[in-house]
Write a protein that holds these residues in place. Sequence first.
Motif, mmCIF file in Angstrom:
data_model
loop_
_atom_site.group_PDB
_atom_site.id
_atom_site.type_symbol
_atom_site.label_atom_id
_atom_site.label_comp_id
_atom_site.label_asym_id
_atom_site.label_seq_id
_atom_site.Cartn_x
_atom_site.Cartn_y
_atom_site.Cartn_z
ATOM 1 N N UNK A 5 -35.883 77.918 37.132
ATOM 2 C CA UNK A 5 -36.657 77.729 35.916
ATOM 3 C C UNK A 5 -37.221 79.062 35.438
ATOM 4 N N UNK A 6 -37.562 79.156 34.141
ATOM 5 C CA UNK A 6 -38.193 80.382 33.651
ATOM 6 C C UNK A 6 -39.489 80.645 34.417
ATOM 7 N N UNK A 7 -39.703 81.893 34.725
ATOM 8 C CA UNK A 7 -40.932 82.284 35.412
ATOM 9 C C UNK A 7 -41.129 83.782 35.218
ATOM 10 N N UNK A 8 -42.326 84.281 35.477
ATOM 11 C CA UNK A 8 -42.561 85.722 35.349
ATOM 12 C C UNK A 8 -41.588 86.563 36.186
ATOM 13 N N UNK A 9 -41.152 86.039 37.312
ATOM 14 C CA UNK A 9 -40.232 86.803 38.162
ATOM 15 C C UNK A 9 -38.839 86.934 37.544
ATOM 16 N N UNK A 10 -38.525 86.089 36.576
ATOM 17 C CA UNK A 10 -37.196 86.140 35.941
ATOM 18 C C UNK A 10 -37.211 86.869 34.610
ATOM 19 N N UNK A 11 -38.372 87.368 34.192
ATOM 20 C CA UNK A 11 -38.461 88.076 32.902
ATOM 21 C C UNK A 11 -37.676 89.380 32.967
ATOM 22 N N UNK A 12 -37.012 89.689 31.882
ATOM 23 C CA UNK A 12 -36.333 90.967 31.739
ATOM 24 C C UNK A 12 -37.135 91.778 30.727
ATOM 25 N N UNK A 13 -37.631 92.960 31.115
ATOM 26 C CA UNK A 13 -38.443 93.743 30.176
ATOM 27 C C UNK A 13 -37.638 94.115 28.920
ATOM 28 N N UNK A 14 -38.314 94.163 27.781
ATOM 29 C CA UNK A 14 -37.627 94.548 26.546
ATOM 30 C C UNK A 14 -37.198 96.008 26.591
#
Length: 177
Positions: A5-14
Amino acid sequence: METPQPSPSRMTPFSGHPIVVAVVPHEPELVALTAASWSQAAGGVPVYFAYVDPTRFTVEEHADGTVRHADIDPDAVDDSWLERQEQIEASLTHVLGDSGISWEFRYLAGRPDRALTHLARAVDAAAIVVGTRAPGPGARLREVVEGSIAVQLSHHQHRPVLVVPLSVVDWQTPLWR
């Protein structure tokens, strides 16, 4: 196995990560220009423009986001996709001109949400940019039958989806006119 699921650990920085942009033939230039602006705001990240041809299917997906594709009808000899690819690339070259952004074009096949998600994963994109469906006869029916690509993307992968409005309702004008 549980779906991630989406989570902060899966964020890709812009910053430092490319943007994937869905394009269609004869689309208003606003989608490409919005992506170029986001690229510049994120420090000049590369932009991957992609057209997904629903009349073709993916035979093989490659690690760089490209695909080998074929016509759905095995007996057909239809190379019109090459002309479509050239037309889209020429249009992007014209629209982006001297924008200074680094961009590439990918001709994909099959389901748009799946193909765009594959490309975004392959290039480690920070976001996916799509335009709203262009207005016109049958547009509402097509959206009901096929669904919104933006909605499908937002439910099937963890990257943010930026939707560029191509037609808006004037809320100042009464609907009963």
